[in-house]
Each structure stands twice: as structure tokens, then as C-alpha cells.
Design a protein around this motif. Structure first.
Motif, PDB file in Angstrom:
ATOM      1  N   PHE A  45      39.920  36.853  34.251  1.00 40.66           N
ATOM      2  CA  PHE A  45      38.566  36.486  33.848  1.00 40.66           C
ATOM      3  C   PHE A  45      38.648  35.619  32.591  1.00 40.66           C
ATOM      4  N   PHE A  46      37.923  34.490  32.622  1.00 43.63           N
ATOM      5  CA  PHE A  46      37.920  33.531  31.520  1.00 43.63           C
ATOM      6  C   PHE A  46      36.498  33.408  30.976  1.00 43.63           C
ATOM      7  N   ASP A  47      36.355  33.369  29.640  1.00 50.70           N
ATOM      8  CA  ASP A  47      35.015  33.261  29.066  1.00 50.70           C
ATOM      9  C   ASP A  47      34.489  31.841  29.235  1.00 50.70           C
ATOM     10  N   ASN A  48      33.272  31.599  28.724  1.00 50.95           N
ATOM     11  CA  ASN A  48      32.627  30.300  28.930  1.00 50.95           C
ATOM     12  C   ASN A  48      33.366  29.150  28.266  1.00 50.95           C
ATOM     13  N   ASP A  49      34.237  29.466  27.313  1.00 47.14           N
ATOM     14  CA  ASP A  49      35.056  28.427  26.681  1.00 47.14           C
ATOM     15  C   ASP A  49      36.408  28.290  27.362  1.00 47.14           C
ATOM     16  N   GLY A  50      36.655  29.105  28.390  1.00 47.98           N
ATOM     17  CA  GLY A  50      37.897  29.001  29.138  1.00 47.98           C
ATOM     18  C   GLY A  50      39.017  29.913  28.681  1.00 47.98           C
ATOM     19  N   TRP A  51      38.792  30.754  27.667  1.00 47.96           N
ATOM     20  CA  TRP A  51      39.865  31.622  27.175  1.00 47.96           C
ATOM     21  C   TRP A  51      40.049  32.833  28.104  1.00 47.96           C
ATOM     22  N   MET A  52      41.313  33.122  28.454  1.00 42.53           N
ATOM     23  CA  MET A  52      41.618  34.306  29.256  1.00 42.53           C
ATOM     24  C   MET A  52      41.275  35.564  28.470  1.00 42.53           C
ATOM     25  N   GLN A  53      40.617  36.523  29.146  1.00 42.95           N
ATOM     26  CA  GLN A  53      40.167  37.731  28.490  1.00 42.95           C
ATOM     27  C   GLN A  53      41.140  38.887  28.718  1.00 42.95           C
ATOM     28  N   THR A  54      41.243  39.739  27.724  1.00 44.39           N
ATOM     29  CA  THR A  54      41.989  40.981  27.842  1.00 44.39           C
ATOM     30  C   THR A  54      41.080  42.119  27.385  1.00 44.39           C
ATOM     31  N   GLY A  55      41.458  43.339  27.744  1.00 45.19           N
ATOM     32  CA  GLY A  55      40.643  44.484  27.349  1.00 45.19           C
ATOM     33  C   GLY A  55      39.384  44.575  28.191  1.00 45.19           C
ATOM     34  N   TRP A  56      38.306  45.090  27.591  1.00 44.59           N
ATOM     35  CA  TRP A  56      37.059  45.313  28.323  1.00 44.59           C
ATOM     36  C   TRP A  56      36.340  44.008  28.620  1.00 44.59           C
ATOM     37  N   VAL A  57      35.838  43.907  29.852  1.00 41.09           N
ATOM     38  CA  VAL A  57      35.058  42.744  30.279  1.00 41.09           C
ATOM     39  C   VAL A  57      33.780  43.242  30.947  1.00 41.09           C
ATOM     40  N   HIS A  58      32.624  42.716  30.508  1.00 45.65           N
ATOM     41  CA  HIS A  58      31.337  43.052  31.117  1.00 45.65           C
ATOM     42  C   HIS A  58      30.854  41.821  31.879  1.00 45.65           C
ATOM     43  N   ASP A  59      30.574  42.009  33.180  1.00 43.31           N
ATOM     44  CA  ASP A  59      30.161  40.866  33.990  1.00 43.31           C
ATOM     45  C   ASP A  59      29.207  41.351  35.073  1.00 43.31           C
TER      46      ASP A  59
ATOM     47  N   GLY B  38      26.618  43.230  35.094  1.00 42.08           N
ATOM     48  CA  GLY B  38      26.239  44.633  35.080  1.00 42.08           C
ATOM     49  C   GLY B  38      27.392  45.584  35.355  1.00 42.08           C
ATOM     50  N   ASP B  39      28.571  45.063  35.705  1.00 42.62           N
ATOM     51  CA  ASP B  39      29.748  45.899  35.944  1.00 42.62           C
ATOM     52  C   ASP B  39      30.731  45.762  34.789  1.00 42.62           C
ATOM     53  N   VAL B  40      31.615  46.766  34.679  1.00 39.34           N
ATOM     54  CA  VAL B  40      32.595  46.791  33.608  1.00 39.34           C
ATOM     55  C   VAL B  40      33.996  46.777  34.220  1.00 39.34           C
ATOM     56  N   TYR B  41      34.868  45.966  33.646  1.00 39.65           N
ATOM     57  CA  TYR B  41      36.238  45.814  34.104  1.00 39.65           C
ATOM     58  C   TYR B  41      37.171  45.977  32.905  1.00 39.65           C
ATOM     59  N   PHE B  42      38.465  46.134  33.198  1.00 40.04           N
ATOM     60  CA  PHE B  42      39.450  46.165  32.116  1.00 40.04           C
ATOM     61  C   PHE B  42      40.624  45.284  32.508  1.00 40.04           C
ATOM     62  N   MET B  43      41.005  44.399  31.596  1.00 37.53           N
ATOM     63  CA  MET B  43      42.076  43.451  31.854  1.00 37.53           C
ATOM     64  C   MET B  43      43.284  43.821  30.976  1.00 37.53           C
ATOM     65  N   ARG B  44      44.462  43.836  31.589  1.00 35.94           N
ATOM     66  CA  ARG B  44      45.674  44.171  30.844  1.00 35.94           C
ATOM     67  C   ARG B  44      45.977  43.100  29.798  1.00 35.94           C
ATOM     68  N   THR B  45      46.983  43.358  28.974  1.00 35.89           N
ATOM     69  CA  THR B  45      47.328  42.396  27.923  1.00 35.89           C
ATOM     70  C   THR B  45      47.788  41.062  28.503  1.00 35.89           C
ATOM     71  N   ASN B  46      48.269  41.071  29.772  1.00 37.77           N
ATOM     72  CA  ASN B  46      48.632  39.814  30.419  1.00 37.77           C
ATOM     73  C   ASN B  46      47.472  39.191  31.177  1.00 37.77           C
ATOM     74  N   GLY B  47      46.269  39.801  31.055  1.00 38.35           N
ATOM     75  CA  GLY B  47      45.068  39.258  31.667  1.00 38.35           C
ATOM     76  C   GLY B  47      44.769  39.756  33.053  1.00 38.35           C
ATOM     77  N   VAL B  48      45.682  40.495  33.692  1.00 39.90           N
ATOM     78  CA  VAL B  48      45.487  40.950  35.074  1.00 39.90           C
ATOM     79  C   VAL B  48      44.452  42.072  35.121  1.00 39.90           C
ATOM     80  N   MET B  49      43.529  41.993  36.078  1.00 40.56           N
ATOM     81  CA  MET B  49      42.497  43.005  36.250  1.00 40.56           C
ATOM     82  C   MET B  49      43.113  44.334  36.688  1.00 40.56           C
TER      83      MET B  49
END
Length: 595
Positions: free
Chosen positions: A201-215, A217-228
Motif C-alpha cells: 500500500f502506497f500513500d497519496n505521495d507514493g511512499w510505501m507504507q508499513t505498520g497500520w494502514v486504514h483504507d 473503513g478497514d484496517v490492515y497491517f504491513m510488515r517492515t518490508n511493506g508486505v500485507m
């Protein structure tokens, strides 16, 4: 290039629509059960109601028509096509239907257009069928191999043809420790992106996200390497569960056929401890219990698939007579087990494996030697065929244990959590480990061996007629098994839900396997009996996360646990949290391992 990007965006959008559709399906109730009539199946919710539409049961999706009948084959719903296996389980990934290959998204929707699988690209016709040979796409001629892999095509050069551009599309870039995925010199990935078999998952500026992601209405968690993340994960001392589509569980949901309750922020509510057999969370009162070791029938394709194997913490496989193997499934938490089976007879070394975990052994019958040796070693043994009459109450016969089939008598002995919990406390056995018991297994979040050899495929040969093959699923970080018995190949799936069993760890334990000294001696029952050494020392391999390393194993005596160490430095081996498969492989031919 623009056409391909648009198509890929549509594929991802269709997948997210499917995620939304499935996530709003109504969960089943705790008292629900499968029922059969005239060879057709339905899912009873109460005495007067049944499942219709999409239903998630034990972590697997099924579809029931308006009358409640479970559907198989192709189903068209919500503008998308889905494929339901003979067991009713919704398929994902590649499937072959009547000689034609199709690709289904992680949420089951059939994909058309360009598909990337690993580093390879494929074209799926509007019908969903995989393209082979010469095909015109967007006015340009492309060539695909007989296995569907894109080979060549386009009008000017490789750099300008659409498929090659798509195949080359995207490069990871880094700046100041942060990552983005570059699509062109002026564009980059935003939002969800499927790259190399994993979701990012990448934010609106294109940066790969790690940790908690809200999208959405659902919540996800991305590992330190970005994998869901999917499955269980411990975060800051709390356990969370992420569904196969990555969404965090809240409220009361079924996790592997067990009802679990989570807070609105996803924390598991039950008091928990880590399972000594898997490192995953289990109810606190089950962590000190002696596990149940079940001798499972792996004799022939007629006995497969087995029930309940996806709920096992550890599965051993070892050779028996007539070029067959037995599987021994260990269950730490028996409080809510579904149907387990089919159960077959024990061998003396199966008792030794159970003793290595201080487990209670359950079998239906025994070999001649097992009847002599197992009792002499004080193994806690429930022989539900020839033991005390009370021991037969813990099993049942279910000729319909495999949906859509009637199973032969020798393959239909089963048990369940309900039978275990009702009868086991009445047998007078010690139910908890003695103080100080240590099974010598340790678990970490990331057990992939640093510097290990790349291992995406493992092939294990037990006898001339039995082998097991494993393929690494990089997106989920697990291995799937396919076994060959007397020339018949089949995926290793759980008959309870049709899902492929996932193994986080593979341990190959090499030892002496051969004919027992009494092989061929009277009585006739001793013919072709095996002798398997489970004590002393030996060598082997550990496989995790697409890598392998050499290990050593040792065991002091029949009541001691196996001890695994890294061959390179003699340090204790750490396993990854999850299910472990242990292959006890003959050192001598025909036993062997290839990669």
C-alpha cells in the motif's frame, strides 16, 4: 503502456470490489453444521434456517443458492465469475477447468487481460481463458508459450511493445530510507499494488507504507518490508487476526472453525499464551495441556483428503510397511476441534514420536510390534479399536466425512473436539505436562535462515511409491504440499473446508529406516514391518521463508524431545510461528530430498 496500466488498475479495482462484497457477507452462527441429502450439501444455521449466498465457514468461502444448496463449478455474482471446487470451497489463483487455464484473484474473481505471476506475464481472454500461441492484443501481435508465458510481440522493439513494457513496468526506488514504486520517470504507484505475488500500500505521495494502514473503513497491517499481513500477528504484546484479504478481525469471528472474540481495535480478548507447538496464541488454560497425537490414514488416494489437518500444529510423516506412510498430527488446543480423521493403526515408532512431545496418542488399531513395545514404554495410548470399551467412545464412524463422497469403512473413523472433551477426562490419564517439561522448541516472528540457500521447491521421497512435494507461496510466506501415492497426485487439503494446508516450517529429519529384524517372522502380521530410529543423533534440513539450512538433530531417549541445532554453529534452531511439517526420511535409497 497506458492501456496495460489501465487494465492492471481495473484488475486491482475488481479485486477490491470483491473484497468489499465478501467482507459484508453475514457470518455463520456457532451452532451451525453441514448437512447432506441425496448427495447434495447445505449448511444448517438453526433447525429452521440455512445458509444462502456467500458464507465464510472455517476461513473458506462457499456459495449457496436461494434454496440453500452448496454450489460447485462456475458461479456469476456481482458482475464477476467465481469458481467453486468440488468441495464447494472458492478457488483462487490458477485453476484448470476441463483443460483450460484461468486465473482468479485473491478474492476469487476471475481475471481477464494481463496477469503478472511472479516475474512472468500472461494474457487472459475476455472469457478468462489463458492465451497460448499467437494472439492480437490492441492491434499488436504477441506470442505466448504453451504454458501461457508471454514470449514476444509488438510492433517496433521490446521496449515499445505493450506486454514487455508491462513486464518491465515498475522499479523499487529508495530515498532517505523510504521506498516507492516507480512506474515511469514521472509516475509512481499509489494505493494498493500487487507486486511480485504480494500486496503493498502506497500513500497519496507514493511512499510505501508499513505498520497500520486504514483504507475504506478497514484496517490492515504491513510488515517492515511493506508486505500485507494475513493470519495471526502479535503486536506490542497483543494478538490480532488478519483475514486472507488482509482486513483486521473485530467482534466475534470464526478463525479456523474456532469462534474468537476481538475488541473494536482488533485485540484478541481471551487470556492467551503462545502454543508450545506453533508459537501462535491459544487459550491460556490449553498451553500447559498435553497435546493429542493422532495417527492419520495416508495409505491411498481413497482415504484422502483428511479432515482437520489444517488445524494441526505439527504434522509428522514417516514410512510404514507396503511402501506407505503414516501421518501423525499433533493438536495443542483441542477445545474446539472440528472432525479429525481418518484415524488408523499405530506403529511403535509413532508412539515414540508422540512421547517426544509428552503427547496422548490416539489410534484405531496397532501393528503386532506396536502392541508389544508401546505399552512397555508407558506411552499414554488410546487404542480405540482394541483398547478398553470406554476408549471407543472417543471415535465415531462418518462415511460422509468428505463432502460429495461416501467413504469406505476402513477410511471413515474420526474424532472431534466435542468427543475429545467429553471422554478424555474420564480415562484417568495425566492431562497436563509435569512441572519443568520443555519440548525444546522455540519460535520467532521471522525464522528465515540468513544466508540460506534459495528453496522454492522441496521434493521428499519416502518410498518407491510415496513422495511429497512442497511449493513456496512467497505472498503468504508458507509452503503448500502435493503428494504422490502409487502414481496418483493430489494437493494436500483439509476435507473440512477444501483449503490447502499451509506450512510455515519444514523439517527434514534423516535417519535409519529399514526392515525390522523380525520382518517376515511369524506371525504373518509382522511381514514388511519397518524399523525407524528416533533416538541418537542425525542430520537434516530446515526450510522457512524460501530458504534452507543444514541442521543436526539429537534425542537422548524415548521420553525426551527432539533437539534441533544449526549445523553451521551448533546454535539452537528457531522456528517461525505457524504450522510445522516434519519428514522422517530414510538415509538410504529410495529415501531422498531434492530442491
Amino acid at each position: 503502456m497506458k492501456t496495460i496500466k489501465t487494465k492492471l488498475t481495473r484488475i486491482i479495482a475488481a479485486t477490491l470490489i470483491a473484497v468489499t462484497m465478501l467482507s459484508f457477507a453475514v457470518p455463520v452462527t456457532a451452532g451451525a453444521r453441514w448437512q447432506q441429502q441425496g448427495g447434495r450439501w447445505w449448511y444448517e444455521l438453526t433447525a429452521t434456517t440455512w445458509a444462502t449466498g456467500w458464507k465464510e465457514i472455517g476461513g473458506v468461502w462457499y456459495y449457496f443458492d436461494s434454496a440453500g444448496w452448496m454450489q460447485t463449478g462456475w458461479v456469476h455474482q456481482g458482475g464477476a465469475w467465481y469458481f467453486l471446487r468440488d468441495s464447494g470451497a472458492m478457488a483462487t489463483g490458477w485453476i484448470n477447468d476441463r483443460g483450460t487455464w484461468y486465473f482468479l484473484s485473491p478474492n476469487g474473481a476471475m481475471v481477464t487481460g494481463w496477469v503478472q505471476d511472479g516475474a512472468l506475464w500472461y494474457w487472459m481472454h475476455p472469457s478468462g481463458a489463458m492465451a497460448t500461441g499467437a494472439v492480437t492484443i490492441g492491434g499488436e501481435r504477441h506470442t505466448f508459450a504453451t504454458n501461457g508465458r508471454w514470449l514476444s510481440g509488438g510492433t517496433t522493439s521490446t521496449a515499445n511493445n505493450a506486454a514487455a513494457a508491462a513486464a518491465a513496468e515498475g522499479n523499487w526506488q529508495q530515498r532517505d530510507g523510504r521506498w516507492w514504486y516507480e512506474l515511469s520517470a514521472t509516475t509512481w504507484a499509489i494505493g494498493w499494488r500487487h507486486i511480485g505475488g504480494a500486496w503493498y500500500f502506497f500513500d497519496n505521495d507514493g511512499w510505501m507504507q508499513t505498520g497500520w494502514v486504514h483504507d475504506g473503513g478497514d484496517v490492515y497491517f504491513m510488515r517492515t518490508n511493506g508486505v500485507m499481513v494475513t493470519g495471526w500477528l502479535e503486536i506490542d504484546g497483543n494478538w490480532y487476526y488478519f483475514r486472507p484479504n488482509g482486513t483486521m478481525a473485530t467482534g466475534t469471528v470464526s478463525v479456523n472453525n474456532v469462534w474468537r472474540t476481538f475488541t473494536v481495535d482488533g485485540r484478541w480478548l481471551e487470556r492467551s499464551s503462545n502454543s508450545p507447538l506453533s508459537g501462535l496464541p491459544i487459550p491460556e488454560n490449553m498451553a500447559s495441556r498435553r497435546p493429542l497425537a493422532v495417527s492419520l490414514n495416508n495409505n491411498s488416494p481413497a482415504a484422502l483428503p483428511m479432515n482437520g489437518v489444517s488445524r494441526a500444529d505439527i504434522i509428522y510423516e514417516v514410512a510404514i510397511e507396503y511402501n506407505r506412510t503414516r501421518m501423525i498430527a499433533l493438536f495443542q488446543d483441542t477445545s474446539n476441534l472440528p472432525t479429525i480423521g481418518s484415524i488408523r493403526s499405530a506403529r511403535y515408532y509413532i508412539g515414540e514420536i508422540a512421547d517426544s512431545h509428552d503427547a496422548i496418542l490416539l489410534s484405531f488399531g496397532r501393528s503386532f510390534l506396536a502392541n508389544e513395545i508401546i505399552p512397555s514404554r508407558n506411552t499414554t495410548w488410546i487404542n480405540a479399536h482394541e483398547g478398553p470399551a470406554a476408549h471407543r467412545q472417543i471415535i465415531n464412524r462418518n462415511p460422509y466425512r468428505i463432502p460429495g463422497r461416501t467413504v469406505l469403512t476402513e477410511h471413515n473413523v474420526v474424532t472431534s473436539g466435542e468427543l475429545i472433551n467429553r471422554h478424555l477426562p474420564n480415562y484417568g490419564f495425566r492431562l497436563n505436562h509435569n512441572a519443568g517439561w520443555n519440548n525444546r522448541l522455540s519460535f520467532v516472528d521471522n525464522a528465515t535462515p540468513a544466508g540460506g540457500a534459495v528453496t522454492n521447491n522441496v521434493n521428499i521421497r519416502f518410498t518407491t511409491a510415496k513422495s511429497s512435494a512442497f511449493t513456496f507461496d512467497a505472498a503468504r510466506g508458507v509452503y503448500h504440499m502435493r503428494q504422490t501415492i502409487n502414481g496418483t497426485n493430489s494437493d494436500f487439503v483439509d476435507a473440512n473446508n477444501g483449503a490447502r494446508v499451509e506450512f510455515t516450517n519444514l523439517i527434514i529429519l534423516r535417519t535409519d529406516v529399514g526392515a525390522h529384524p523380525r520382518d517376515g517372522a511369524p506371525p504373518v502380521e509382522t511381514n514388511r514391518l519397518r524399523e525407524v530410529r528416533t533416538t541418537g543423533t542425525g542430520t537434516g534440513y530446515f526450510v522457512n521463508g524460501g530458504r534452507r539450512v543444514a541442521i543436526t538433530w539429537s534425542r537422548e531417549n524415548y521420553s525426551a524431545p527432539f533437539v534441533y541445532r544449526l549445523a553451521s554453529n551448533n546454535q539452537p534452531l528457531n522456528l517461525g510461528r505457524g504450522t510445522t511439517y516434519v519428514a522422517i526420511v530414510p538415509i538410504a535409497a529410495p529415501g531422498g530430498v531434492t530442491w
